[in-house]
Scaffold this motif. Structure first.
Motif, PDB file in Angstrom:
ATOM      1  N   ALA A 186       3.840   6.671 -17.504  1.00 53.92           N
ATOM      2  CA  ALA A 186       3.386   6.723 -16.105  1.00 53.92           C
ATOM      3  C   ALA A 186       2.848   5.378 -15.647  1.00 53.92           C
ATOM      4  CB  ALA A 186       2.321   7.809 -15.948  1.00 53.92           C
ATOM      5  N   GLN A 187       3.227   4.305 -16.337  1.00 48.47           N
ATOM      6  CA  GLN A 187       2.785   2.959 -15.973  1.00 48.47           C
ATOM      7  C   GLN A 187       3.990   2.083 -15.635  1.00 48.47           C
ATOM      8  OE1 GLN A 187      -0.463   2.188 -15.573  1.00 48.47           O
ATOM      9  NE2 GLN A 187      -0.920   4.314 -16.116  1.00 48.47           N
ATOM     10  N   TRP A 188       3.914   1.450 -14.474  1.00 54.07           N
ATOM     11  CA  TRP A 188       4.953   0.523 -14.027  1.00 54.07           C
ATOM     12  C   TRP A 188       4.361  -0.330 -12.915  1.00 54.07           C
ATOM     13  CZ3 TRP A 188       5.938   5.933 -13.627  1.00 54.07           C
ATOM     14  CH2 TRP A 188       5.615   6.490 -12.385  1.00 54.07           C
ATOM     15  N   ASP A 189       5.106  -1.337 -12.534  1.00 53.58           N
ATOM     16  CA  ASP A 189       4.668  -2.243 -11.477  1.00 53.58           C
ATOM     17  C   ASP A 189       4.656  -1.494 -10.142  1.00 53.58           C
ATOM     18  OD1 ASP A 189       4.262  -4.233  -9.633  1.00 53.58           O
ATOM     19  OD2 ASP A 189       5.950  -5.483 -10.282  1.00 53.58           O
ATOM     20  N   PRO A 190       3.485  -1.241  -9.558  1.00 57.83           N
ATOM     21  CA  PRO A 190       3.446  -0.473  -8.308  1.00 57.83           C
ATOM     22  C   PRO A 190       4.073  -1.211  -7.131  1.00 57.83           C
ATOM     23  CG  PRO A 190       1.256  -1.313  -8.852  1.00 57.83           C
ATOM     24  CD  PRO A 190       2.130  -1.607 -10.035  1.00 57.83           C
ATOM     25  N   SER A 191       4.269  -2.516  -7.268  1.00 58.20           N
ATOM     26  CA  SER A 191       4.885  -3.269  -6.172  1.00 58.20           C
ATOM     27  C   SER A 191       6.401  -3.355  -6.309  1.00 58.20           C
ATOM     28  CB  SER A 191       4.306  -4.690  -6.118  1.00 58.20           C
ATOM     29  OG  SER A 191       4.707  -5.452  -7.249  1.00 58.20           O
ATOM     30  N   ALA A 192       6.955  -2.862  -7.418  1.00 54.76           N
ATOM     31  CA  ALA A 192       8.406  -2.938  -7.641  1.00 54.76           C
ATOM     32  C   ALA A 192       9.104  -1.857  -6.834  1.00 54.76           C
ATOM     33  CB  ALA A 192       8.713  -2.785  -9.123  1.00 54.76           C
ATOM     34  N   LYS A 193       9.918  -2.264  -5.891  1.00 53.16           N
ATOM     35  CA  LYS A 193      10.582  -1.331  -4.993  1.00 53.16           C
ATOM     36  C   LYS A 193      12.100  -1.437  -5.050  1.00 53.16           C
ATOM     37  CE  LYS A 193       6.542  -0.079  -3.410  1.00 53.16           C
ATOM     38  NZ  LYS A 193       5.957   1.226  -3.797  1.00 53.16           N
TER      39      LYS A 193
END
Length: 389
Positions: A186-193
């Motif tokens: 459940a961890q990833w770059d929150p800004s990666a779109k």
């Protein structure tokens, strides 16, 4: 690179009665294609959310290309078919490596998600004896941790991170980790779109230039329970390993789920809230395989991305779960015969399962019940198995 786009509204209507606005398909299933479902041979590592797919017959060895889908959109030409070559920065050409993973515990598919998933701080990793090369970041966990994190080839250069065995976790980079069967990171770059290119490899924890490891989504657990509605039932006398691709990450098939002889194992079926709506893809190895075969293989040895089967699983925006099976095109194109491996059928265990026309979804004796692969829709509360026989 050749690409093509195929309308699948008719296939959806006839095969799964799915909501046309909530399903997407794609060809392949590869590094660069997180797989979700298969219709008439169109396997694709996709977010569920549109009515078409596109794919390329060629792969970009140096550029992972996960897919992007909004409702009614058509994927870009960056999507591509199964890759036979890992990215240049994750190349690993050893088809056999020493066993450095603990044996998988028998897992009951019917098991419900356990409680007590940690939402805490990043451990310091001092309790493990994993490999930490000079300049690399120590893997924070040991075996059997409460966070449900599973080390990947910890004696290799990756030292436990969900990265290719010869790839190190270094400062100024993202370092993915794996979770036990049935759970997802459940961890990833929150800004990666972006599904394609930049951002698609930013999974796991971030290491800054000073070597400080940070948790990008502090209010989320390290490993969250999936839907627990699909698993593998192995009726063979040998174990079989299913290798999930790391996405977001380098999309190598490194995360093992092992179904022991005569046993079962739960698969990670990610919910619709997973990163950008993407879902899970598995390369499934030959009978007799273990976690050690969840690596890049080659055209002479059908393991990893050359394994005989591809499974897909994911929840759509409509709340239904779509699971699929197909023969791996790379396995077939390398000269291996589908008739020489075991058979697979999807079997409903409980609840409402919507099968393709004909009432079955299986790949048996070299032929699938729907050309090149098939998909089953699981309604709310339904459970199903990939039965290996």
């Amino acid at each position: 690179m050749k690409s093509f786009t195929v309308a699948v509204a008719m296939a959806l209507a006839l095969t799964a009665n799915a909501s046309i606005a909530s399903l997407s398909l794609g060809l392949g299933g590869s590094l660069g294609d997180p797989l979700v479902i298969v219709f008439n041979g169109a396997a694709g590592n996709k977010p569920v959310g549109d009515t078409g797919y596109s794919a390329s017959e060629d792969a970009h060895a140096s550029e992972p290309a996960p897919t992007t889908h909004d409702a009614y959109s058509t994927p870009s030409d960056g999507e591509h078919a199964p890759s036979s070559t890992p990215p240049s920065d994750t190349q690993y050409n050893a088809p056999t490596i020493p066993s450095d993973t603990q044996p998988a515990e028998p897992t009951s598919y019917a098991a419900e998600p356990s409680t007590g998933v940690s939402n805490g701080e990043i451990p310091d990793g001092q309790g493990n004896t994993f490999n930490t090369p000079s300049g690399a970041m120590r893997f924070p966990w040991n075996y059997g941790n409460s966070d449900k994190v599973v080390p990947i080839t910890p004696k290799s250069k990756n030292g436990g991170w969900a990265m290719s065995p010869d790839q190190m976790c270094t400062p100024n980079s993202w370092c993915p980790y794996a979770c036990e069967s049935g759970y997802y990171s459940a961890q990833w770059d929150p800004s990666a779109k972006l599904y394609n290119g930049q951002g698609s490899m930013n999974g796991g924890l971030y290491v800054d230039g000073n070597g400080k490891i940070t948790k990008p989504n502090p209010n989320q657990p390290f490993c969250a329970p999936g839907l627990f509605n699909a698993g593998i039932k192995n009726t063979l006398g040998q174990s079989v390993s299913a290798c999930q691709t790391v996405y977001p990450g380098n999309e190598a098939m490194l995360i093992p789920t092992v179904a022991n002889p005569g046993g079962s194992a739960v698969l990670n079926v990610v919910p619709k809230t997973y990163w950008l709506g993407t879902s899970a893809q598995y390369y499934v190895n030959l009978a007799g395989s273990t976690a050690d075969q969840c690596i890049w293989g080659n055209a002479d040895k059908p393991i990893g991305n050359w394994g005989p089967y591809i499974f897909g699983a994911g929840q759509a925006l409509d709340g239904n779960t779509y699971i699929s099976v197909q023969y791996n095109p790379l396995y077939l194109s390398s000269g291996f015969k589908a008739t020489d491996t075991y058979n697979v059928k999807i079997e409903c265990e409980s609840g409402y399962c919507n099968f393709p026309t004909g009432g079955e979804c299986k790949c048996e004796k070299g032929k699938c019940s729907v050309d090149n692969g098939c998909t089953v829709t699981l309604g709310d509360g339904a459970k199903a198995n990939f039965v290996i026989y």
